[in-house]
Design an enzyme around this catalytic site. Structure first.
Site, PDB file in Angstrom:
ATOM      1  N   TYR A  72      49.867  14.798  -4.973  1.00 30.04           N
ATOM      2  CA  TYR A  72      48.512  14.480  -5.444  1.00 30.04           C
ATOM      3  C   TYR A  72      47.488  14.493  -4.306  1.00 30.04           C
ATOM      4  CZ  TYR A  72      49.879  13.787 -10.220  1.00 30.04           C
ATOM      5  OH  TYR A  72      50.317  14.027 -11.500  1.00 30.04           O
ATOM      6  N   ASP A  89      40.138  17.188 -12.721  1.00 32.62           N
ATOM      7  CA  ASP A  89      39.545  17.607 -11.443  1.00 32.62           C
ATOM      8  C   ASP A  89      38.113  17.139 -11.223  1.00 32.62           C
ATOM      9  OD1 ASP A  89      37.985  19.441 -13.044  1.00 32.62           O
ATOM     10  OD2 ASP A  89      39.715  20.791 -13.018  1.00 32.62           O
ATOM     11  N   HIS A  96      42.956  12.800 -19.870  1.00 30.75           N
ATOM     12  CA  HIS A  96      44.143  12.761 -19.014  1.00 30.75           C
ATOM     13  C   HIS A  96      43.889  12.054 -17.689  1.00 30.75           C
ATOM     14  CE1 HIS A  96      45.967  16.425 -21.305  1.00 30.75           C
ATOM     15  NE2 HIS A  96      46.122  15.287 -21.948  1.00 30.75           N
ATOM     16  N   CYS A 136      46.142  -8.649  -3.282  1.00 30.84           N
ATOM     17  CA  CYS A 136      47.090  -7.843  -4.075  1.00 30.84           C
ATOM     18  C   CYS A 136      47.983  -6.972  -3.183  1.00 30.84           C
ATOM     19  CB  CYS A 136      46.340  -6.975  -5.083  1.00 30.84           C
ATOM     20  SG  CYS A 136      47.469  -6.010  -6.142  1.00 30.84           S
ATOM     21  N   GLY A 177      38.620  27.449 -22.777  1.00 28.80           N
ATOM     22  CA  GLY A 177      39.630  27.546 -21.725  1.00 28.80           C
ATOM     23  C   GLY A 177      40.864  26.708 -21.955  1.00 28.80           C
ATOM     24  N   MET A 192      40.506  33.417 -22.663  1.00 35.70           N
ATOM     25  CA  MET A 192      40.890  34.747 -22.197  1.00 35.70           C
ATOM     26  C   MET A 192      41.628  35.534 -23.272  1.00 35.70           C
ATOM     27  SD  MET A 192      39.762  35.447 -19.201  1.00 35.70           S
ATOM     28  CE  MET A 192      40.812  36.828 -18.738  1.00 35.70           C
ATOM     29  N   CYS A 243      35.533  32.339 -19.332  1.00 32.78           N
ATOM     30  CA  CYS A 243      34.573  31.358 -19.863  1.00 32.78           C
ATOM     31  C   CYS A 243      33.262  31.396 -19.091  1.00 32.78           C
ATOM     32  CB  CYS A 243      35.162  29.951 -19.788  1.00 32.78           C
ATOM     33  SG  CYS A 243      36.738  29.768 -20.631  1.00 32.78           S
TER      34      CYS A 243
END
Length: 348
Positions: free
Chosen positions: A140, A181, A196, A250, A287, A314, A331
């Site tokens: 990540y 993103d 997400h 924490c 997309g 596409m 797109c």
């Protein structure tokens, strides 16, 4: 037998939904247990939108059935779409990886979709993080660093500009994205539902606190780590040197605030999504492959209640025949003219 069970669920998500649901959970576990979360999110969403609203033709009246047949005759006529667009008051735009791919964002899909020797679904799971948080954070960290160098493309910008322009006319645009993103946010989109999660948010595994985090690197131990080359060795960073919670007292281990395989979508976000789908009078699907659930069900359900849906992709997808419009191509090429100011718009 496993594949037969899952296929029957995807094709007929509301027909005998509860029995099929129970059967699928039993049959696919334990071999592909990371699909449980996807199934749970699918059930969570469809349980509130039962048979007649799920897909065209399921227990529909003859009038509705006739309409659904007509909707299957898709068009690529931009002028016709523009007429529909000009009249729409509440537009929902559902976006997927195809939008980000045009900005050079790795999708980690297909034959070349590896980070080192692992595919995303081998790393983006709670189990992978529990086994090796250092490796998952390297993955990540690499994705975060890549995204810092990427920029919104013409599709992102067209959506953001459309939202800004239409808001001045008392019309709304809502973006429901599967992407993590933040390129929509970077482009200026305001009304955004990230189903997400986001690469640039973290969640504490101890106290649960969610926070935005744009540090580069996210912690000193990850500086220079995360190279994607197959021959690269794992950094094996001690847990205490990985990203830590900064809430008072924490110091818990942080994880990316994204939805991993085996996890359910945030029910509050799903409620917001459902509300927007219920009131929209035009839906664009941009997309996305229309195979990732529950997002793959959003647009077909909108189409089932008679709302025009336009797909920009596409190539055709499993859901294409359910939509009124389909525009093939990048797109960033097809979307800007579709969302440009219509001649009937009044600019204040």
């Amino acid at each position: 037998m496993n594949s037969l069970c899952t296929c029957s669920l995807w094709r007929n998500p509301c027909r005998n939904m509860l029995p099929q649901w129970a059967a699928c959970v039993v049959l696919i576990s334990p071999q592909v247990k990371y699909f449980r979360g996807m199934l749970m999110s699918l059930f969570q969403f469809t349980a509130r939108r039962l048979a007649s609203r799920a897909y065209c033709g399921l227990k529909a009246s003859s009038k509705k059935h006739k309409f659904c047949v007509e909707m299957a005759r898709r068009s690529s006529n931009m002028a016709d779409f523009r007429e529909v667009f000009a009249k729409a008051k509440h537009i929902v735009i559902i976006t997927g990886a195809g939008v980000s791919a045009e900005s050079g964002v790795p999708t980690f899909r297909g034959a070349g979709g590896f980070w080192r020797k692992w595919q995303a679904q081998e790393l983006a799971t709670p189990e992978a993080f529990a086994r090796n948080p250092s490796r998952v954070w390297e993955f990540y960290h690499y994705r975060r660093e890549v995204m810092l160098s990427k920029h919104p493309n013409p599709a992102h910008i067209a959506i953001a500009e459309c939202e800004k322009r239409l808001s001045k006319q008392g019309r709304s645009v809502v973006v429901i994205t599967q992407n993590i993103d933040e390129l929509h946010r970077k482009a200026g989109t305001k009304h955004l539902l990230e189903i997400h999660g986001s690469l640039f948010k973290t969640r504490c595994t101890n106290c649960g606190n969610v926070a935005a985090n744009y540090k580069s690197p996210i912690c000193p131990a990850l500086a220079g780590k995360g190279a994607p080359d197959p021959e690269t060795e794992d950094a094996v960073i001690p847990v205490e040197e990985l990203p830590q919670c900064e809430e008072d007292g924490c110091n818990g281990l942080l994880r990316p605030h994204v939805v991993w395989f085996g996890e359910t979508l945030d029910p509050d976000i799903l409620t917001e999504v459902e509300k927007e789908l219920d009131i929209c009078d035009l839906c664009l699907v941009v997309g996305t492959s229309s195979v990732v659930y529950p997002a793959a069900m959003f647009a077909p359900q909108v189409s089932a209640r008679g709302v025009p849906v336009a797909e920009f992709n596409m190539e055709a997808t499993p859901a294409t025949d359910r939509f009124r419009f389909h525009f093939s191509g990048p797109c960033g090429t097809t979307l800007p003219p579709a969302l440009a100011r219509h001649e009937t718009e009044i600019i204040s």
